[in-house]
Motif scaffolding. Structure first.
Motif, mmCIF file in Angstrom:
data_model
loop_
_atom_site.group_PDB
_atom_site.id
_atom_site.type_symbol
_atom_site.label_atom_id
_atom_site.label_comp_id
_atom_site.label_asym_id
_atom_site.label_seq_id
_atom_site.Cartn_x
_atom_site.Cartn_y
_atom_site.Cartn_z
ATOM 1 N N TRP A 188 0.782 -1.043 0.013
ATOM 2 C CA TRP A 188 -0.157 -0.031 -0.165
ATOM 3 C C TRP A 188 0.932 1.344 -0.018
ATOM 4 O O TRP A 188 0.606 2.377 -0.786
ATOM 5 C CB TRP A 188 -0.874 0.029 1.244
ATOM 6 C CG TRP A 188 -2.235 -0.856 1.052
ATOM 7 C CD1 TRP A 188 -2.197 -2.076 1.554
ATOM 8 C CD2 TRP A 188 -3.281 -0.567 0.277
ATOM 9 N NE1 TRP A 188 -3.405 -2.447 1.165
ATOM 10 C CE2 TRP A 188 -4.285 -1.625 0.054
ATOM 11 C CE3 TRP A 188 -3.526 0.524 -0.488
ATOM 12 C CZ2 TRP A 188 -5.276 -1.769 -0.189
ATOM 13 C CZ3 TRP A 188 -4.753 0.535 -1.176
ATOM 14 C CH2 TRP A 188 -5.754 -0.518 -1.134
ATOM 15 N N VAL A 189 1.914 1.261 0.906
ATOM 16 C CA VAL A 189 2.885 2.520 0.945
ATOM 17 C C VAL A 189 3.397 2.702 -0.273
ATOM 18 O O VAL A 189 3.596 3.694 -1.067
ATOM 19 C CB VAL A 189 3.911 2.241 2.249
ATOM 20 C CG1 VAL A 189 4.886 3.219 1.968
ATOM 21 C CG2 VAL A 189 2.984 2.079 3.440
ATOM 22 N N LYS A 190 3.882 1.626 -0.967
ATOM 23 C CA LYS A 190 4.721 1.606 -2.234
ATOM 24 C C LYS A 190 3.547 2.111 -3.537
ATOM 25 O O LYS A 190 3.829 3.130 -4.139
ATOM 26 C CB LYS A 190 5.278 0.078 -2.689
ATOM 27 C CG LYS A 190 6.151 0.334 -3.906
ATOM 28 C CD LYS A 190 6.736 -1.242 -4.153
ATOM 29 C CE LYS A 190 7.481 -1.546 -3.265
ATOM 30 N NZ LYS A 190 8.161 -2.896 -3.757
ATOM 31 N N SER A 191 2.492 1.587 -3.470
ATOM 32 C CA SER A 191 1.600 1.938 -4.479
ATOM 33 C C SER A 191 1.246 3.485 -4.232
ATOM 34 O O SER A 191 1.157 4.202 -5.056
ATOM 35 C CB SER A 191 0.152 1.271 -4.104
ATOM 36 O OG SER A 191 0.385 -0.058 -4.591
ATOM 37 N N LEU A 192 1.167 4.026 -2.984
ATOM 38 C CA LEU A 192 0.746 5.316 -2.714
ATOM 39 C C LEU A 192 1.852 6.324 -3.182
ATOM 40 O O LEU A 192 1.786 7.400 -3.857
ATOM 41 C CB LEU A 192 0.455 5.663 -1.325
ATOM 42 C CG LEU A 192 -1.027 5.240 -1.025
ATOM 43 C CD1 LEU A 192 -1.046 5.135 0.656
ATOM 44 C CD2 LEU A 192 -2.120 5.835 -1.850
ATOM 45 N N HIS A 193 3.243 5.703 -2.820
ATOM 46 C CA HIS A 193 4.447 6.555 -3.245
ATOM 47 C C HIS A 193 4.328 6.639 -4.808
ATOM 48 O O HIS A 193 4.542 7.637 -5.551
ATOM 49 C CB HIS A 193 5.642 5.707 -2.992
ATOM 50 C CG HIS A 193 6.771 6.457 -3.434
ATOM 51 N ND1 HIS A 193 7.394 7.576 -2.977
ATOM 52 C CD2 HIS A 193 7.868 5.761 -4.184
ATOM 53 C CE1 HIS A 193 8.382 7.912 -3.679
ATOM 54 N NE2 HIS A 193 8.767 6.757 -4.295
ATOM 55 N N ILE A 194 3.983 5.651 -5.541
ATOM 56 C CA ILE A 194 4.148 5.768 -7.098
ATOM 57 C C ILE A 194 3.118 6.662 -7.612
ATOM 58 O O ILE A 194 3.290 7.566 -8.419
ATOM 59 C CB ILE A 194 3.944 4.243 -7.731
ATOM 60 C CG1 ILE A 194 5.124 3.503 -7.488
ATOM 61 C CG2 ILE A 194 3.592 4.566 -9.180
ATOM 62 C CD1 ILE A 194 5.020 2.088 -7.853
ATOM 63 N N ILE A 195 1.890 6.489 -6.816
ATOM 64 C CA ILE A 195 0.652 7.398 -7.433
ATOM 65 C C ILE A 195 1.228 8.996 -7.007
ATOM 66 O O ILE A 195 0.870 9.777 -8.148
ATOM 67 C CB ILE A 195 -0.492 7.196 -6.500
ATOM 68 C CG1 ILE A 195 -1.140 5.695 -7.147
ATOM 69 C CG2 ILE A 195 -1.554 8.096 -6.782
ATOM 70 C CD1 ILE A 195 -2.237 5.029 -6.120
ATOM 71 N N PHE A 196 1.695 9.178 -6.092
ATOM 72 C CA PHE A 196 1.809 10.847 -5.688
ATOM 73 C C PHE A 196 3.175 11.181 -6.638
ATOM 74 O O PHE A 196 3.090 12.313 -7.094
ATOM 75 C CB PHE A 196 2.149 10.854 -4.441
ATOM 76 C CG PHE A 196 0.876 10.910 -3.493
ATOM 77 C CD1 PHE A 196 0.305 12.181 -3.624
ATOM 78 C CD2 PHE A 196 0.339 10.004 -2.640
ATOM 79 C CE1 PHE A 196 -1.262 12.486 -2.956
ATOM 80 C CE2 PHE A 196 -0.700 10.064 -2.147
ATOM 81 C CZ PHE A 196 -1.711 11.324 -2.292
#
Length: 140
Positions: free
Chosen positions: A3-11
């Motif tokens: 989840w953290v990795k996904s949010l990092h990529i999105i932002f």
């Protein structure tokens, strides 16, 4: 962690959209002679800079969370992460430089041509390519 990795990529993707587009507005501002169009472009640039700053903060926070919290990129054989972090510092400096240039446009003291801004616009593309290669290939 995913989840953290996904949010990092999105932002990061959203932040880069601003890093790609704001210098294009600068190209148009450097060429614009009509006052009303110039004001419209300045309004767009101000709003975009504010928005991309709001996107940069969570991109950096989630990246730090991955690095410090999960240890991604730590340990031997992780030189790629140090190179990536150096490039992130370049991007933060570029972001800050965009703010400085925007304030010059707002004060009417821009001295650079549209050609400069066309070249200036290419830097985040090159940095993005380098970061992606570092993260995916992990060459060192």
């Amino acid at each position: 962690m995913l989840w953290v990795k996904s949010l990092h990529i999105i932002f990061v993707v959203a932040w880069f959209a601003g890093l790609f587009y704001l210098p294009r507005i600068f190209v148009n501002l450097a060429m614009e002679t009509e006052a009303a169009s110039r004001q419209r472009l300045l309004l767009m640039a101000r709003k975009l800079f504010r928005f991309m700053t709001l996107l940069a903060v969570p991109a950096i926070v989630f990246g730090l969370w991955l690095f410090l919290g999960y240890g991604i990129g730590k340990g031997p054989g992780q030189g790629w992460m140090h190179a990536k972090l150096a490039l992130v510092l370049v991007l933060i400096g570029y972001h800050h430089g965009c703010g400085v240039l925007l304030r010059k446009f707002e004060r009417g003291v821009n001295t650079r041509s549209h050609v400069f801004y066309r070249w200036f616009n290419e830097l985040p593309v090159l940095v993005l390519a380098a970061v992606v290669i570092l993260v995916v290939v992990k060459p060192f």
